[in-house]
Design a protein around this motif. Structure first.
Motif, PDB file in Angstrom:
ATOM      1  N   LEU A 193     -36.484  15.689 -17.735  1.00 54.96           N
ATOM      2  CA  LEU A 193     -35.526  15.317 -18.774  1.00 54.96           C
ATOM      3  C   LEU A 193     -34.706  16.515 -19.218  1.00 54.96           C
ATOM      4  CD1 LEU A 193     -34.659  12.994 -20.747  1.00 54.96           C
ATOM      5  CD2 LEU A 193     -36.365  13.874 -22.328  1.00 54.96           C
TER       6      LEU A 193
ATOM      7  N   ILE B 191     -34.171  19.449 -17.609  1.00 52.40           N
ATOM      8  CA  ILE B 191     -33.351  20.015 -16.535  1.00 52.40           C
ATOM      9  C   ILE B 191     -32.072  19.221 -16.313  1.00 52.40           C
ATOM     10  CG2 ILE B 191     -33.264  20.245 -14.010  1.00 52.40           C
ATOM     11  CD1 ILE B 191     -36.063  21.394 -14.094  1.00 52.40           C
ATOM     12  N   ASP B 192     -32.182  17.906 -16.395  1.00 47.42           N
ATOM     13  CA  ASP B 192     -31.015  17.071 -16.100  1.00 47.42           C
ATOM     14  C   ASP B 192     -29.862  17.291 -17.077  1.00 47.42           C
ATOM     15  OD1 ASP B 192     -30.192  15.059 -14.100  1.00 47.42           O
ATOM     16  OD2 ASP B 192     -29.814  13.812 -15.857  1.00 47.42           O
ATOM     17  N   VAL B 193     -30.151  17.926 -18.190  1.00 44.31           N
ATOM     18  CA  VAL B 193     -29.091  18.267 -19.145  1.00 44.31           C
ATOM     19  C   VAL B 193     -28.003  19.090 -18.460  1.00 44.31           C
ATOM     20  CG1 VAL B 193     -28.546  19.625 -21.209  1.00 44.31           C
ATOM     21  CG2 VAL B 193     -30.545  18.126 -21.200  1.00 44.31           C
TER      22      VAL B 193
ATOM     23  N   ARG C 173     -26.931  18.869 -15.577  1.00 44.86           N
ATOM     24  CA  ARG C 173     -26.081  18.044 -14.717  1.00 44.86           C
ATOM     25  C   ARG C 173     -24.940  17.393 -15.494  1.00 44.86           C
ATOM     26  NH1 ARG C 173     -25.966  12.663 -13.495  1.00 44.86           N
ATOM     27  NH2 ARG C 173     -27.802  12.394 -14.794  1.00 44.86           N
ATOM     28  N   TRP C 174     -25.275  16.845 -16.666  1.00 50.02           N
ATOM     29  CA  TRP C 174     -24.264  16.045 -17.363  1.00 50.02           C
ATOM     30  C   TRP C 174     -23.552  16.771 -18.506  1.00 50.02           C
ATOM     31  CZ3 TRP C 174     -25.328  15.740 -22.459  1.00 50.02           C
ATOM     32  CH2 TRP C 174     -26.652  15.761 -22.868  1.00 50.02           C
TER      33      TRP C 174
ATOM     34  N   ARG D 185     -21.715  16.595 -28.531  1.00 51.57           N
ATOM     35  CA  ARG D 185     -22.840  17.302 -29.140  1.00 51.57           C
ATOM     36  C   ARG D 185     -22.861  18.779 -28.769  1.00 51.57           C
ATOM     37  NH1 ARG D 185     -24.100  12.359 -27.800  1.00 51.57           N
ATOM     38  NH2 ARG D 185     -25.337  11.039 -29.164  1.00 51.57           N
TER      39      ARG D 185
ATOM     40  N   LEU E 103     -32.269  16.660 -30.626  1.00 51.38           N
ATOM     41  CA  LEU E 103     -32.449  15.266 -30.199  1.00 51.38           C
ATOM     42  C   LEU E 103     -33.567  15.151 -29.169  1.00 51.38           C
ATOM     43  CD1 LEU E 103     -31.470  12.282 -29.872  1.00 51.38           C
ATOM     44  CD2 LEU E 103     -29.850  13.119 -28.165  1.00 51.38           C
ATOM     45  N   TYR E 104     -33.522  16.018 -28.174  1.00 49.99           N
ATOM     46  CA  TYR E 104     -34.492  15.958 -27.082  1.00 49.99           C
ATOM     47  C   TYR E 104     -35.896  16.332 -27.544  1.00 49.99           C
ATOM     48  CZ  TYR E 104     -31.509  14.771 -23.133  1.00 49.99           C
ATOM     49  OH  TYR E 104     -30.716  14.100 -22.241  1.00 49.99           O
TER      50      TYR E 104
ATOM     51  N   LEU F  32     -37.333  13.281 -29.033  1.00 49.61           N
ATOM     52  CA  LEU F  32     -37.679  12.296 -28.010  1.00 49.61           C
ATOM     53  C   LEU F  32     -38.961  12.676 -27.278  1.00 49.61           C
ATOM     54  CD1 LEU F  32     -34.107  11.625 -26.546  1.00 49.61           C
ATOM     55  CD2 LEU F  32     -35.501  10.024 -27.869  1.00 49.61           C
TER      56      LEU F  32
END
Lengths: 225, 225
Positions: free
Chosen positions: B189, B191-193, B195-196, B203, B211-212, B215
Motif C-alpha cells: 500500500l 509503495i504504490d503511492v 506510482r500515482w 493532498r 490518511l494512510y 488506514l
DNA sequence: CCCGACACTGAGCAAGCGCTTAGCGTGCGG
DNA sequence: CCGCACGCTAAGCGCTTGCTCAGTGTCGGG
C-alpha cells in the motif's frame, strides 16, 4: 471453491477465467476474442515479454520469436508495437472494469459487494498478473490518445469502488472520514498485487483475494458484519 | 507541523528531508552525499529522466543534456548507465530503510510506532516520488548482482514492519490473523503511492501519510487507541 | 612562460532498434 | 491445371543506442 465470485445477476455469457489451466501462467484462453490465430499468438507473446522486461526493453524480434514467427510477421497483424500494447491494455482494462462493475452491481449489502469486488479484482490481478502488470504499469508507453482512452476506463473502476464505499457510509455500514482518499487507497492496494505476485509464492490468488477483502473491510470500518 | 516525524531517540545527524524546497520536486539537496558536483548533477538528471520515462526509454544523451553536459561526460563519472541506476537505487533504498527502521526503533506502543512508520514512509514516497518511482519500479533493470543487493535491503524494510505488527499482536494492541500477509499488504500500500502521486494533486505528502497511517492501523485491528 | 593534470567535448563506431519491401509457398476458385 | 490472393519470410534500410577516443581549454606549480 470457485476462484472468481459468480454473481447471481451478473452478465449472460461468462468466460470462467479460472477454469482450464490451474497453474495460472499460460492464459491463452483469456484472449479468445483476438483473431486470427497468429494475431493472438503474437499478442500473448507480447504480454509475456512486456511483463517480463517492460515495454521499452522488449524488441519486436523477441515478440515474434516467442510466437514462432519472423519479425516481419508482426506487422501484418499490427501496425506498430504500440498498437500491440494498446490492444493488450484495452482488453485487460475492459476485463478489470467488468469484474469491478459486476461486483458493484451485484446484490446484497455494501460490505458484501465490496468484499466480492476486492476478492475478484485482486484474484484477477494475481491470477493474470502477467497481463495485469502490463496493463497497470506500462500505461506511460502508450501514445497520448490511447493513454487518454485507457485513463477513461480507469475512471470507471474508480467510480465503482467509490460508489460501494459511499453506499456503505450512507447505510451506516461503514465509517470512513475520507471517501475519495480511501477509494484511492483500496484500488492502489489491489493493483500493487500485480507488481509483487509470483506464481511459486505461498498464497494462491484466491487466498490473497480473501485476505485483501478482509483488510479492505477493516479499512472502511465495517465492524458490524 | 513538521513533515517527517522527528523521533526523540533517532539518529544523531539527521538531514531534514522536508526542509529547503517546499514544492517537493527539485530534490537536489537530498543527494548531497554524491560528489563531485558534476556527478550529482548527472545523477539528479537521471532520477528525473528515469522517473518520467523509465530506465529503458531514457537515453544517456537525455541524461547528459538535462545536466547540461555532453553525452561523453557521463562516462567520466559512471562506468555505465546501469551503474547510475544502481547508485540511485542504493541511496534511495538506504534512505527508505532508515526511515522505516527509525520508526520501528522509536519508543512508545506498537500502534504509535506503526503510525510513525507509515506516516513517514508514505510521506517520503510522496514527497520524493520521483526518486521512489525509480527505486521501486526499475528494479528489474538492474544487473543480477546489483538487484540481489537491493532485494536484501528490501528484506530489512519488510522485517521492520513485521516486527512492529508482531509486537502489537503480542501486546494485545493489534488483532491480525495473517501477519506475513498483512505485512506485505501494508508495504505494498505504501509503495504504490509512488506510482500515482502527482505534485498538483489534492493532498500534500503529510496528508497522505496521515490518511494512510489511519488506514493501516485499522488494517491491523488497532481498535483500542 | 611552460607543462602536465584534469574535466570535458565533437565526432563517431559497432550493434541493435522499429519497420519495410520484394519475393516465396500454399491453397482455393474457376 | 492455372492464377492469384494471402500469410509469411529473408534481407535490409535508416536511425538511434550505449559507449569510446582523440583532442581542447583551463588552471595551478615550477
Amino acid at each position: 471453491m470457485s476462484a472468481v465470485e459468480r454473481d447471481p445477476e451478473g452478465s449472460d455469457e461468462v468466460v470462467d477465467e479460472s477454469a482450464g489451466e490451474a497453474a495460472g501462467e499460460p492464459d491463452d484462453a483469456a484472449w479468445a476474442e483476438v483473431t486470427p490465430d497468429a494475431a493472438r499468438r503474437l499478442l500473448v507473446a507480447a504480454v509475456d515479454a512486456f511483463a517480463e522486461r517492460g515495454y521499452h526493453a522488449t524488441t519486436t524480434r523477441d515478440i515474434a520469436g516467442r510466437a514462432g514467427m519472423s519479425p516481419a510477421a508482426l506487422y501484418i497483424h499490427y501496425k506498430t508495437k504500440e498498437e500491440l500494447l494498446h490492444r493488450i491494455s484495452r482488453i485487460g482494462h475492459d476485463r478489470a472494469l467488468k469484474i469491478m462493475r459486476d461486483a458493484a452491481d451485484s446484490g446484497g449489502t455494501a460490505a458484501e459487494r465490496l468484499d466480492r469486488a476486492v476478492r475478484s479484482f485482486v484474484g484477477w490481478h494475481a491470477l493474470r498478473h502477467t497481463t495485469a502488470r502490463v496493463v497497470q504499469y506500462e500505461l506511460d508507453a502508450l501514445g497520448p490518445e490511447h493513454r487518454a482512452e485507457i485513463i477513461e476506463l480507469r475512471r470507471g473502476t474508480d467510480a465503482a469502488v467509490r460508489e460501494m464505499i459511499s453506499d456503505g457510509v450512507r447505510d451506516g455500514e461503514f465509517e470512513v472520514p475520507d471517501i475519495p482518499g480511501t477509494t484511492l487507497a483500496v484500488i492502489s492496494l489491489c493493483i500493487d498485487v500485480a507488481r509483487w505476485f509470483k506464481v511459486g509464492g505461498a498464497r494462491t490468488p484466491e487466498e490473497i483475494g480473501a485476505l485483501y477483502a478482509g483488510l479492505v473491510l477493516r479499512m472502511v470500518g465495517a465492524g458490524e458484519k
